[in-house]
Design an enzyme around this catalytic site. Structure first.
Site, short mmCIF file in Angstrom:
data_model
loop_
_atom_site.label_atom_id
_atom_site.label_comp_id
_atom_site.label_asym_id
_atom_site.label_seq_id
_atom_site.Cartn_x
_atom_site.Cartn_y
_atom_site.Cartn_z
N ASN A 17 0.80 -1.22 0.00
CA ASN A 17 0.00 0.00 0.00
C ASN A 17 0.84 1.27 0.00
O ASN A 17 0.31 2.37 -0.17
CB ASN A 17 -0.96 0.01 1.20
CG ASN A 17 -0.23 -0.06 2.53
OD1 ASN A 17 0.28 -1.13 2.88
ND2 ASN A 17 -0.19 1.03 3.27
N TYR A 178 17.01 -5.10 13.19
CA TYR A 178 16.76 -4.98 11.76
C TYR A 178 17.83 -5.68 10.92
O TYR A 178 17.53 -6.52 10.07
CB TYR A 178 16.67 -3.50 11.37
CG TYR A 178 16.47 -3.29 9.88
CD1 TYR A 178 15.23 -3.49 9.30
CD2 TYR A 178 17.53 -2.91 9.06
CE1 TYR A 178 15.04 -3.31 7.93
CE2 TYR A 178 17.35 -2.73 7.70
CZ TYR A 178 16.11 -2.94 7.14
OH TYR A 178 15.94 -2.76 5.80
N THR A 213 11.48 6.34 2.28
CA THR A 213 10.23 5.72 2.70
C THR A 213 9.90 6.18 4.12
O THR A 213 10.69 6.85 4.78
CB THR A 213 10.33 4.19 2.68
OG1 THR A 213 11.30 3.77 3.67
CG2 THR A 213 10.74 3.67 1.31
#
Length: 255
Positions: A17, A178, A213
């Site tokens: 999305n 991460y 982002t």
């Protein structure tokens, strides 16, 4: 399933999305694929799919939370009922674990002081979620004449790059969440590739680069479209293409 859809390739992109996932979905749709926009939030998924349709693509929202294995199985069932198969899986959904803070600024990921619950949450999405979704749709991929799996990773997954004290990542803070999750994703990519090679399923990991982002508060120097290019290239490999590899737009990334 219409005759037109039967002739088109069917692609599922998780976390589609926004960001790299949405850009990849748009590029796959532009290549004539039917794209399933995987998103946790049904409203956001439908908004993204509607935008792709408005641009001329064949896109459909698919509610999918990769950390909820029930929704993964339900999504696979919906794909089976409507399309009968899946040709491309892009495991794009991922989290940094540090909110809208890029890994290089994530003080909460320093190994000696990291919160183990945060590490678990990151692995739940970035690693276990990939297994859950891949296994849920694998029977559908096996029905494709040219199945492709792309796991969206990061240059930070490279032990060679991050372990070099004089390398490009030397100034970054150490990460216990991460970065190791993406390294685990690399290992997972190779193991799936080894298992599925005999079946003609090409499985590769993609490093999009430093893309602007939400995860880095849009500080990246590449656009989502630029980052998605390598993902799409791996999703559309010819039969003789590589499998079990790790690639950026510049070429192979060292493990």
């Amino acid at each position: 399933m219409s005759e037109r859809t039967a002739q088109q390739k069917i692609a599922l992109v998780t976390g589609a999305n926004k960001g790299i996932g949405r850009a990849a979905a748009g590029q796959l749709a532009a290549r004539g694929m039917t794209v399933l926009v995987g998103a946790r939030d049904p409203r956001r998924g439908e908004e993204a799919a509607a935008a792709l349709r408005a641009a001329g693509g064949d896109a459909h929202a698919l509610t999918l939370d990769v950390t909820d294995h029930t929704t993964a199985r339900a999504a696979a069932q919906r794909i089976r009922e409507r399309f009968g198969r899946l040709d491309v899986l892009v495991n794009n959904a991922g989290v940094t674990g540090s909110g809208q803070v890029s890994p290089q600024d994530a003080h909460d990921q320093v190994p000696s002081s990291v919160d183990l619950n945060m590490v678990r949450e990151v692995f739940e999405t970035n690693v276990f979620g990939v297994i859950a979704v891949t296994n849920a749709v694998l029977p559908l991929l096996r029905r494709s004449p040219a199945p492709r799996i792309v796991n969206v990773s990061s240059h930070a997954a490279s032990l060679a790059l991050t372990g070099d004290p004089d390398g490009p990542f030397a100034a970054l803070l150490p990460s216990a969440a991460y970065t190791p999750s993406k390294a685990a994703l690399s290992a997972l990519t190779v193991q799936y590739a080894n298992e599925l090679r005999k079946d003609g399923v090409l499985v590769n990991a993609a490093a999009p680069g430093f893309v602007a982002t939400d995860s880095n508060d849009h500080t990246g120097h590449l656009t989502p479209a630029q980052g998605a290019a390598v993902v799409v290239r791996l999703a559309t490999l010819d039969a003789g293409g590589p499998t079990g590899g790790f690639f950026g737009e510049e070429g192979p990334v060292p493990w």
